[in-house]
Design a protein around this motif. Structure first.
Motif, PDB file in Angstrom:
ATOM      1  N   GLY A  13      12.024   8.563   9.622  1.00 36.77           N
ATOM      2  CA  GLY A  13      11.807   7.503  10.596  1.00 36.77           C
ATOM      3  C   GLY A  13      11.702   6.146   9.933  1.00 36.77           C
ATOM      4  N   TRP A  14      10.628   5.415  10.270  1.00 30.08           N
ATOM      5  CA  TRP A  14      10.418   4.096   9.670  1.00 30.08           C
ATOM      6  C   TRP A  14      10.188   4.178   8.169  1.00 30.08           C
ATOM      7  N   SER A  15       9.773   5.322   7.664  1.00 26.38           N
ATOM      8  CA  SER A  15       9.527   5.455   6.231  1.00 26.38           C
ATOM      9  C   SER A  15      10.809   5.422   5.411  1.00 26.38           C
ATOM     10  N   ALA A  16      11.962   5.593   6.058  1.00 28.43           N
ATOM     11  CA  ALA A  16      13.225   5.421   5.334  1.00 28.43           C
ATOM     12  C   ALA A  16      13.314   4.007   4.765  1.00 28.43           C
ATOM     13  N   ASP A  17      12.805   3.049   5.504  1.00 23.57           N
ATOM     14  CA  ASP A  17      12.791   1.664   5.036  1.00 23.57           C
ATOM     15  C   ASP A  17      11.856   1.515   3.838  1.00 23.57           C
ATOM     16  N   TYR A  18      10.689   2.151   3.889  1.00 17.74           N
ATOM     17  CA  TYR A  18       9.719   2.017   2.803  1.00 17.74           C
ATOM     18  C   TYR A  18      10.226   2.647   1.509  1.00 17.74           C
ATOM     19  N   VAL A  19      10.818   3.837   1.586  1.00 18.70           N
ATOM     20  CA  VAL A  19      11.290   4.480   0.357  1.00 18.70           C
ATOM     21  C   VAL A  19      12.458   3.694  -0.248  1.00 18.70           C
TER      22      VAL A  19
ATOM     23  N   SER B 207       0.829  -1.199   0.000  1.00 20.37           N
ATOM     24  CA  SER B 207       0.000   0.000   0.000  1.00 20.37           C
ATOM     25  C   SER B 207       0.870   1.258   0.000  1.00 20.37           C
ATOM     26  N   VAL B 208       1.997   1.216   0.724  1.00 18.33           N
ATOM     27  CA  VAL B 208       2.912   2.360   0.731  1.00 18.33           C
ATOM     28  C   VAL B 208       3.590   2.503  -0.630  1.00 18.33           C
ATOM     29  N   ARG B 209       3.920   1.387  -1.245  1.00 19.89           N
ATOM     30  CA  ARG B 209       4.514   1.429  -2.584  1.00 19.89           C
ATOM     31  C   ARG B 209       3.578   2.132  -3.574  1.00 19.89           C
ATOM     32  N   THR B 210       2.292   1.866  -3.434  1.00 18.20           N
ATOM     33  CA  THR B 210       1.319   2.494  -4.317  1.00 18.20           C
ATOM     34  C   THR B 210       1.319   4.010  -4.134  1.00 18.20           C
TER      35      THR B 210
ATOM     36  N   ALA C  38      16.512  10.787  10.084  1.00 20.18           N
ATOM     37  CA  ALA C  38      16.307  10.093  11.358  1.00 20.18           C
ATOM     38  C   ALA C  38      15.800   8.683  11.103  1.00 20.18           C
ATOM     39  N   PRO C  39      16.522   7.889  10.276  1.00 20.71           N
ATOM     40  CA  PRO C  39      15.965   6.620   9.804  1.00 20.71           C
ATOM     41  C   PRO C  39      15.918   5.552  10.888  1.00 20.71           C
ATOM     42  N   ARG C  40      14.947   4.654  10.708  1.00 21.40           N
ATOM     43  CA  ARG C  40      14.841   3.437  11.515  1.00 21.40           C
ATOM     44  C   ARG C  40      14.553   2.290  10.567  1.00 21.40           C
ATOM     45  N   PHE C  41      15.200   1.156  10.825  1.00 28.84           N
ATOM     46  CA  PHE C  41      15.046  -0.001   9.951  1.00 28.84           C
ATOM     47  C   PHE C  41      14.753  -1.245  10.778  1.00 28.84           C
TER      48      PHE C  41
END
Length: 321
Positions: free
Chosen positions: A208-214, A182-185, A231-234
């Motif tokens: 944050g956690w969105s660093a992983d998604y992008v 859904s985030v990829r979309t 401020a990434p989190r993985f």
């Protein structure tokens, strides 16, 4: 009592009865109209993100861009073109989980980047399922502390126990994959919207956690020119695969990544661990820049972050030219 007095009394009683009847009718009418008043445009369309997107669209009508997500409805992007030309490029910024497109640092960051010649679109995302969040926080990221396993006060946080956590197959792969898709979309729709506005070089920034998604999305997207982590989190399993992922991009030539993280504490330790892992894997195109950041990020961080991001994008643009 005289006849005149009796007539006045009757008129008084009749007027009082009529007033009470009218008030009762109005009260009943308002009760019947109340459900209609509570129906928002989002509920009428069958789409609601829970991020207050309709309120944001009304607040920023000149910036609002509705992204078509096909069967998943729509998502709101807030777009600002560059304030100075020529544009350094365009950047799609994905908010941290559970944040709207203008929340926290996003509003000031959007304006500050536009003032520095970068076209910006910010997009919010919802929270992943609670079960995914709970599992993710229980997993340990290996190698963040060079002394891990050597300090007896750390209890069970040994290298062996960490490796078991990382190697263990999570029971929620399908649920997590659905949210990632859904985030990829959203990311695909946002980048496409920027390209339709004529921006050829489009980067993505995840907070944050969105660093992983992008990063996960950009691995399969040829249109992305750069990736920025703020401020990434993985999650553990994604963290250990980052070096190989970056190295495989662009035929082994590396993947342009700007890693902006806090300079101290856990954020600083994680940033140093990532840099060391990328160096061991001979990853090129990776730039780590620690800086003073609030935890969580606040509005006052926007200008400082925008200066780093815009300078990095200009440097990369100049090297390509």
């Amino acid at each position: 009592m005289g006849l005149k007095a009796i007539r006045l009394l009757c008129l008084f009683l009749i007027s009082g009865w009529l007033g009470a009847a009218v008030a009762q009718d109005e009260a009943q009418g308002s009760e019947e109209a109340e459900p209609v008043a509570k129906v928002s445009p989002a509920s009428r369309s069958g789409f609601s993100t829970g991020l207050g997107e309709w309120a944001l669209a009304r607040r920023y009508p000149e910036q609002a861009v509705w992204l078509d997500l096909d069967d998943e409805g729509r998502a709101l992007g807030l777009f600002l073109p560059e304030y100075i030309t020529p544009a350094t490029g365009a950047l799609l910024i994905l908010a941290d989980e559970g944040q709207a497109a203008d929340e926290g640092v996003l509003g000031p960051l959007r304006v500050a980047l536009a003032e520095r010649g970068v076209a910006v679109m910010t997009v919010g995302i919802g929270l992943p399922p609670e079960s995914v969040r709970r599992y993710r926080t229980e997993a340990m990221v290996p190698g963040l502390d060079d002394d891990a396993g050597q300090n007896p006060d750390q209890g069970e946080n040994t290298p062996d126990s960490v490796m078991i956590d990382v190697a263990e197959e999570p029971p929620l792969d399908d649920v997590a994959a659905d949210f990632r898709n859904s985030v990829r979309t959203i990311l695909s729709a946002g980048v496409a919207a920027l390209q339709q506005r004529g921006y050829e070089r489009v980067g993505v920034l995840g907070i944050g956690w969105s660093a992983d998604y992008v990063t996960d999305w950009a691995a399969d997207a040829a249109v992305v020119s750069a990736v920025v982590w703020l401020a990434p989190r993985f999650p553990a399993r994604q963290a250990v695969t980052l070096p190989s992922l970056l190295k495989e991009r662009n035929g082994g030539q590396g993947w342009p990544v700007l890693d902006l993280h806090g300079s101290g504490g856990r954020s600083g330790a994680e940033g140093r661990a990532r840099a060391a892992a990328f160096a061991r894997a001979d990853v090129t195109g990776y730039d780590r820049q620690p800086l003073a950041l609030n935890q969580p990020l606040r509005a006052e961080d926007g200008v400082r972050v925008a200066s780093r991001v815009s300078a990095w994008l200009k440097k990369r643009s100049a090297s390509r030219d």
